[in-house]
Design a protein around this motif. Structure first.
Motif, PDB file in Angstrom:
ATOM      1  N   ARG A  21     -10.872 -44.207  33.149  1.00 42.35           N
ATOM      2  CA  ARG A  21     -10.940 -42.838  33.079  1.00 42.35           C
ATOM      3  C   ARG A  21     -10.918 -41.915  34.129  1.00 42.35           C
ATOM      4  O   ARG A  21     -11.085 -42.721  35.420  1.00 42.35           O
ATOM      5  N   LEU A  22     -10.831 -40.750  34.309  1.00 45.42           N
ATOM      6  CA  LEU A  22     -10.543 -39.893  35.319  1.00 45.42           C
ATOM      7  C   LEU A  22     -12.248 -39.328  35.411  1.00 45.42           C
ATOM      8  O   LEU A  22     -12.890 -39.180  34.595  1.00 45.42           O
ATOM      9  N   HIS A  23     -12.367 -39.105  36.912  1.00 45.70           N
ATOM     10  CA  HIS A  23     -13.444 -38.694  37.348  1.00 45.70           C
ATOM     11  C   HIS A  23     -13.372 -37.805  38.460  1.00 45.70           C
ATOM     12  O   HIS A  23     -12.457 -37.889  39.428  1.00 45.70           O
ATOM     13  N   ILE A  24     -14.477 -36.874  38.881  1.00 46.95           N
ATOM     14  CA  ILE A  24     -14.605 -36.460  39.940  1.00 46.95           C
ATOM     15  C   ILE A  24     -15.267 -37.197  41.083  1.00 46.95           C
ATOM     16  O   ILE A  24     -15.901 -38.326  40.764  1.00 46.95           O
ATOM     17  N   ARG A  25     -15.069 -36.967  42.390  1.00 47.88           N
ATOM     18  CA  ARG A  25     -15.317 -37.849  43.497  1.00 47.88           C
ATOM     19  C   ARG A  25     -16.880 -38.148  43.285  1.00 47.88           C
ATOM     20  O   ARG A  25     -17.470 -39.384  43.659  1.00 47.88           O
ATOM     21  N   GLY A  26     -18.022 -37.154  42.941  1.00 49.44           N
ATOM     22  CA  GLY A  26     -19.285 -37.635  42.929  1.00 49.44           C
ATOM     23  C   GLY A  26     -19.933 -38.281  41.810  1.00 49.44           C
ATOM     24  O   GLY A  26     -21.163 -38.509  41.620  1.00 49.44           O
ATOM     25  N   CYS A  27     -19.126 -38.496  40.999  1.00 43.84           N
ATOM     26  CA  CYS A  27     -19.412 -39.258  39.514  1.00 43.84           C
ATOM     27  C   CYS A  27     -20.314 -40.409  39.758  1.00 43.84           C
ATOM     28  O   CYS A  27     -19.821 -41.487  40.466  1.00 43.84           O
ATOM     29  N   SER A  28     -21.428 -40.508  38.882  1.00 45.59           N
ATOM     30  CA  SER A  28     -22.223 -41.888  38.931  1.00 45.59           C
ATOM     31  C   SER A  28     -21.688 -43.007  38.389  1.00 45.59           C
ATOM     32  O   SER A  28     -21.881 -43.951  38.881  1.00 45.59           O
ATOM     33  N   HIS A  29     -20.585 -42.651  37.827  1.00 50.05           N
ATOM     34  CA  HIS A  29     -19.754 -43.875  37.288  1.00 50.05           C
ATOM     35  C   HIS A  29     -18.796 -44.636  38.471  1.00 50.05           C
ATOM     36  O   HIS A  29     -18.458 -45.774  38.314  1.00 50.05           O
ATOM     37  N   ARG A  62     -25.426 -27.702  35.397  1.00 49.92           N
ATOM     38  CA  ARG A  62     -25.528 -27.745  36.868  1.00 49.92           C
ATOM     39  C   ARG A  62     -26.730 -27.085  37.334  1.00 49.92           C
ATOM     40  O   ARG A  62     -27.114 -26.005  36.671  1.00 49.92           O
ATOM     41  N   THR A  63     -27.428 -27.508  38.346  1.00 50.68           N
ATOM     42  CA  THR A  63     -28.536 -26.738  38.954  1.00 50.68           C
ATOM     43  C   THR A  63     -28.160 -26.513  40.404  1.00 50.68           C
ATOM     44  O   THR A  63     -27.675 -27.518  41.060  1.00 50.68           O
ATOM     45  N   GLU A  64     -28.309 -25.301  40.689  1.00 48.35           N
ATOM     46  CA  GLU A  64     -28.025 -24.820  42.118  1.00 48.35           C
ATOM     47  C   GLU A  64     -29.516 -24.913  42.683  1.00 48.35           C
ATOM     48  O   GLU A  64     -30.424 -24.441  42.161  1.00 48.35           O
ATOM     49  N   ALA A  71     -32.968 -29.603  47.142  1.00 46.45           N
ATOM     50  CA  ALA A  71     -32.330 -30.478  46.283  1.00 46.45           C
ATOM     51  C   ALA A  71     -32.828 -32.165  46.611  1.00 46.45           C
ATOM     52  O   ALA A  71     -33.151 -32.832  45.609  1.00 46.45           O
ATOM     53  N   PHE A  72     -32.886 -32.558  47.849  1.00 47.48           N
ATOM     54  CA  PHE A  72     -33.720 -33.669  48.210  1.00 47.48           C
ATOM     55  C   PHE A  72     -34.829 -34.057  47.324  1.00 47.48           C
ATOM     56  O   PHE A  72     -35.142 -34.855  46.813  1.00 47.48           O
ATOM     57  N   GLU A  73     -35.866 -32.905  47.417  1.00 44.56           N
ATOM     58  CA  GLU A  73     -36.961 -32.972  46.792  1.00 44.56           C
ATOM     59  C   GLU A  73     -36.994 -33.092  45.195  1.00 44.56           C
ATOM     60  O   GLU A  73     -37.514 -34.069  44.583  1.00 44.56           O
ATOM     61  N   ALA A  74     -36.080 -32.294  44.748  1.00 41.91           N
ATOM     62  CA  ALA A  74     -36.047 -32.256  43.271  1.00 41.91           C
ATOM     63  C   ALA A  74     -35.209 -33.514  42.807  1.00 41.91           C
ATOM     64  O   ALA A  74     -35.878 -34.045  41.517  1.00 41.91           O
ATOM     65  N   ARG A 103     -27.566 -35.456  37.348  1.00 41.38           N
ATOM     66  CA  ARG A 103     -28.642 -35.441  38.589  1.00 41.38           C
ATOM     67  C   ARG A 103     -28.131 -36.669  39.566  1.00 41.38           C
ATOM     68  O   ARG A 103     -29.311 -37.385  40.153  1.00 41.38           O
ATOM     69  N   SER A 104     -27.357 -37.242  39.413  1.00 39.08           N
ATOM     70  CA  SER A 104     -26.882 -38.404  40.128  1.00 39.08           C
ATOM     71  C   SER A 104     -26.318 -38.196  41.632  1.00 39.08           C
ATOM     72  O   SER A 104     -26.279 -39.126  42.502  1.00 39.08           O
TER      73      SER A 104
END
Length: 179
Positions: A21-29, A62-64, A71-74, A103-104
């Motif tokens: 499949r196609l993915h964006i760079r940060g995908c957990s897959h 998405r959470t900003e 973000a590290f803490e969350a 959240r990956s």
């Protein structure tokens, strides 16, 4: 793949050499991105988009965050990796910090829609290079993944069969049935 909307059409998409499949760079897959290939026009027509990546591209769930530390803490990133990750973050310019619905990872980038400048995963960081590629920075606790599963680094004991009764021997190599 069904006709793409403008957001998907403008997204930086990747596939593995096996053309899944196609993915964006940060995908957990994409645990192991050594064999990652940027999607070309043919891939975009023939291959389906990962459902998690589709959500991320469209900002669903998405959470900003106000800062990378927040973000590290969350996302409960390993505390031992944070100092090195902060050093890496100091090398790039960004105005926006977010995490996808899964959240990956933590993405950092800009508000104007340019590709993410870095993807912070729990054990590595991929930083966008000026030529469009990415450089991986592995954390000390990085382990290489295989087939979407992270190896723990412990070799599995080979199966040894009892020559008398053909049952699998325990780790002691003494057959419970024949002793």
């Amino acid at each position: 793949m069904e006709e793409q909307d403008d957001l998907v059409a403008s997204a930086e998409l990747f596939r593995t050499k096996s053309r899944g499949r196609l993915h964006i760079r940060g995908c957990s897959h994409l645990v192991d991105t050594i064999d990652l290939v940027e999607a070309d026009d043919r891939d975009r027509v023939e291959l389906d988009l990962c459902s998690e990546c589709d959500k991320e591209i469209h900002g669903v769930g998405r959470t900003e965050y106000a800062s990378l530390d927040e973000a590290f803490e969350a996302l409960r990133f390993p505390v031992e990796n944070r100092p090195l990750m902060r050093d890496i973050a100091g090398l790039v310019s960004f105005t926006k910090v977010w995490a996808p619905q899964s959240r990956s990872y933590i993405g950092v980038g800009h508000l104007d829609g340019r590709p993410a400048v870095a993807y912070f995963n729990r054990r590595f960081v991929d930083v966008r290079l000026s030529d469009g590629g990415y450089k991986r920075h592995e954390m000390p606790n990085f382990t290489r993944g295989v087939g979407g599963v992270v190896k723990a680094g412990v070799a599995e004991r080979p199966v040894v069969m009892c020559p008398s009764c053909s049952t699998q021997l325990p780790a002691t190599l003494v057959c419970d049935n024949c002793d």
